[in-house]
Design an enzyme around this catalytic site. Structure first.
Site, PDB file in Angstrom:
ATOM      1  N   GLU A  29      -8.471 -16.701 -17.572  1.00 25.36           N
ATOM      2  CA  GLU A  29      -8.600 -15.477 -18.372  1.00 25.36           C
ATOM      3  C   GLU A  29      -7.495 -14.459 -18.072  1.00 25.36           C
ATOM      4  O   GLU A  29      -7.248 -13.562 -18.880  1.00 25.36           O
ATOM      5  CB  GLU A  29      -9.978 -14.853 -18.154  1.00 25.36           C
ATOM      6  N   HIS A  31      -4.213 -15.247 -17.711  1.00 29.44           N
ATOM      7  CA  HIS A  31      -3.170 -15.631 -18.670  1.00 29.44           C
ATOM      8  C   HIS A  31      -3.592 -15.262 -20.101  1.00 29.44           C
ATOM      9  O   HIS A  31      -2.780 -14.793 -20.896  1.00 29.44           O
ATOM     10  CB  HIS A  31      -2.946 -17.149 -18.648  1.00 29.44           C
ATOM     11  N   GLY A 141       1.613 -10.218 -15.573  1.00 24.68           N
ATOM     12  CA  GLY A 141       0.420  -9.657 -14.933  1.00 24.68           C
ATOM     13  C   GLY A 141       0.787  -8.813 -13.715  1.00 24.68           C
ATOM     14  O   GLY A 141       1.724  -9.119 -12.982  1.00 24.68           O
ATOM     15  N   VAL A 170      -6.998  -9.600 -13.903  1.00 21.52           N
ATOM     16  CA  VAL A 170      -8.327 -10.052 -14.305  1.00 21.52           C
ATOM     17  C   VAL A 170      -8.965 -10.743 -13.108  1.00 21.52           C
ATOM     18  O   VAL A 170      -8.327 -11.574 -12.439  1.00 21.52           O
ATOM     19  CB  VAL A 170      -8.267 -10.991 -15.529  1.00 21.52           C
ATOM     20  N   ARG A 181      -4.707 -21.383  -8.612  1.00 16.86           N
ATOM     21  CA  ARG A 181      -4.927 -21.976  -7.285  1.00 16.86           C
ATOM     22  C   ARG A 181      -6.374 -21.835  -6.814  1.00 16.86           C
ATOM     23  O   ARG A 181      -6.767 -22.511  -5.867  1.00 16.86           O
ATOM     24  CB  ARG A 181      -3.967 -21.363  -6.261  1.00 16.86           C
TER      25      ARG A 181
HETATM   26  P1  AMP Z   1       1.358 -18.034 -13.273  1.00 23.46           P
HETATM   27  O1  AMP Z   1       0.920 -19.096 -14.216  1.00 23.46           O
HETATM   28  O2  AMP Z   1       0.517 -17.926 -12.041  1.00 23.46           O
HETATM   29  O3  AMP Z   1       2.839 -18.071 -12.988  1.00 23.46           O
HETATM   30  O4  AMP Z   1       1.122 -16.655 -14.021  1.00 23.46           O
HETATM   31  C1  AMP Z   1       1.686 -16.399 -15.276  1.00 23.46           C
HETATM   32  C2  AMP Z   1       1.496 -14.942 -15.627  1.00 23.46           C
HETATM   33  O5  AMP Z   1       0.106 -14.626 -15.625  1.00 23.46           O
HETATM   34  C3  AMP Z   1       2.154 -13.982 -14.608  1.00 23.46           C
HETATM   35  O6  AMP Z   1       2.716 -12.887 -15.304  1.00 23.46           O
HETATM   36  C4  AMP Z   1       0.994 -13.561 -13.767  1.00 23.46           C
HETATM   37  O7  AMP Z   1       1.170 -12.294 -13.164  1.00 23.46           O
HETATM   38  C5  AMP Z   1      -0.127 -13.516 -14.784  1.00 23.46           C
HETATM   39  N1  AMP Z   1      -1.410 -13.649 -14.111  1.00 23.46           N
HETATM   40  C6  AMP Z   1      -1.793 -14.624 -13.249  1.00 23.46           C
HETATM   41  N2  AMP Z   1      -3.039 -14.380 -12.789  1.00 23.46           N
HETATM   42  C7  AMP Z   1      -3.440 -13.215 -13.370  1.00 23.46           C
HETATM   43  C8  AMP Z   1      -4.628 -12.432 -13.292  1.00 23.46           C
HETATM   44  N3  AMP Z   1      -5.649 -12.773 -12.532  1.00 23.46           N
HETATM   45  N4  AMP Z   1      -4.683 -11.309 -14.040  1.00 23.46           N
HETATM   46  C9  AMP Z   1      -3.642 -10.933 -14.821  1.00 23.46           C
HETATM   47  N5  AMP Z   1      -2.499 -11.624 -14.932  1.00 23.46           N
HETATM   48  C10 AMP Z   1      -2.393 -12.752 -14.214  1.00 23.46           C
END
Ligand code: AMP
Length: 308
Positions: A29, A31, A141, A170, A181
């Site tokens: 949620e 993403h 995020g 979120v 993870r």
């Molecule tokens: P990742 O797939 O972990 O590289 O994250 C992709 C994007 O989603 C990045 O901009 C993250 O900061 C954002 N993101 C990951 N987890 C969250 C979260 N819990 N709340 C808001 N944005 C997130």
């Protein structure tokens, strides 16, 4: 929604204002909230799914990083994504890149110190995604607060005509920040990890009550997390939101960030403070009211067992 694998396909299929949401997939949620934010202000929403090998070191979890394109496609479509860009490594890195993008001192503290080379990998892939997909806005995020600061600064320094939009964290019902993870964690480990957000929320309460000392605020986190033997806290640091310089005092917009090892996972989380006239307000993020889609299969299996 179309699923495409090349930059050229993205560029020929977009129309109007383009919002880009870069991810490494295994969507949750967090993403999806970025996709929804992009949906509300753009004609075309492009989400990229790419597990960028350059931002992982040898000790990291590149080989075990969760991946499921069919699952992600279903979730992305429901969140309003128009184009899901899932390139193979060869599309992004047709030849081993010799060009590097470094974002100065913003890379030094916290994740930069713990994961040498990580932000060089992040900055390069974001530059490639910006150049290859040419969005008007890009959504990141606050969960990755240092990354957000780095991307903002890099986009400004390189004159990308792209608005970088930061979105709130979120969290699961318990407060645990959503992360792909989290899917590595057992139920017990997930319960233990709740102490991370509890520590940050307690520090947020202290800051809003007037505490300004970084030492006192980070002590709140160390004390909370210290009560949970299953958690190994790597750092808790208060840093300027703008240039990621570690602070002694909360005297400007900042974030209090931590990293911790919990079982097989390394998790990060933070709370962001905005302030004017010496008063600071914490962004505690958004809490889900139901279990995350990360656990959909686990919950379905439980239901099946109960029904059997
Ligand atoms: P990742 O797939 O972990 O590289 O994250 C992709 C994007 O989603 C990045 O901009 C993250 O900061 C954002 N993101 C990951 N987890 C969250 C979260 N819990 N709340 C808001 N944005 C997130």
């Amino acid at each position: 929604m179309r699923v495409v694998a090349t930059f050229a396909e993205v560029r020929t299929q977009v129309r109007g204002d383009v919002g880009l949401v870069p991810t490494m997939g295994f969507l949750h949620e967090g993403h999806l909230s970025l996709a929804q934010a992009a949906r509300s202000t753009n004609d075309t929403v492009v989400m990229s799914l790419f597990v960028n090998p350059l931002q992982f070191s040898e000790d990291d979890d590149l080989d075990s990083y969760p991946a499921d394109l069919a699952r992600d496609a279903e979730l992305a479509e429901a969140a309003g994504v128009d184009i899901l860009f899932a390139p193979a490594p060869d599309e992004v890195y047709p030849s081993g890149p010799v060009t590097s993008v470094r974002v100065g001192g913003l890379e030094n503290a916290m994740e930069g110190a713990s994961r040498p080379g990580h932000f060089a990998g992040v900055a390069l892939v974001v530059v490639k995604l910006f150049a290859g997909t040419q969005p008007d806005r890009a959504y990141f995020g606050r969960k990755d607060a240092q990354q957000l600061a780095i991307v903002r600064r890099m986009a400004a320094d390189l004159s990308f005509p792209i608005e970088v939009v930061g979105c709130p964290i979120v969290r699961e019902i318990s407060g645990l920040a959503l992360s792909s993870r989290n899917s590595y964690l057992s139920q017990d480990e997930r319960r233990a990890a709740e102490v991370l957000s509890r520590g940050l929320m307690a520090a947020a309460d202290a800051a809003e009550a007037g505490e300004r000392s970084a030492r006192s605020l980070t002590d709140v986190v160390w004390t909370a997390v210290g009560a949970e033997a299953a958690i190994d806290l790597e750092y808790a640091v208060l840093a300027s939101a703008d240039d990621v310089e570690p602070l002694d005092q909360l005297d400007r917009p900042a974030f209090l960030a931590l990293a911790a090892r919990v079982g097989p996972a390394r998790l990060i989380d933070n709370v962001h403070f905005d302030g004017a006239d010496g008063r600071f307000v914490a962004d505690r993020g958004i809490r889900l009211e139901q279990p995350s889609v990360l656990y959909r299969n686990v919950l379905a299996a439980d239901d099946q067992r109960r029904g059997a």
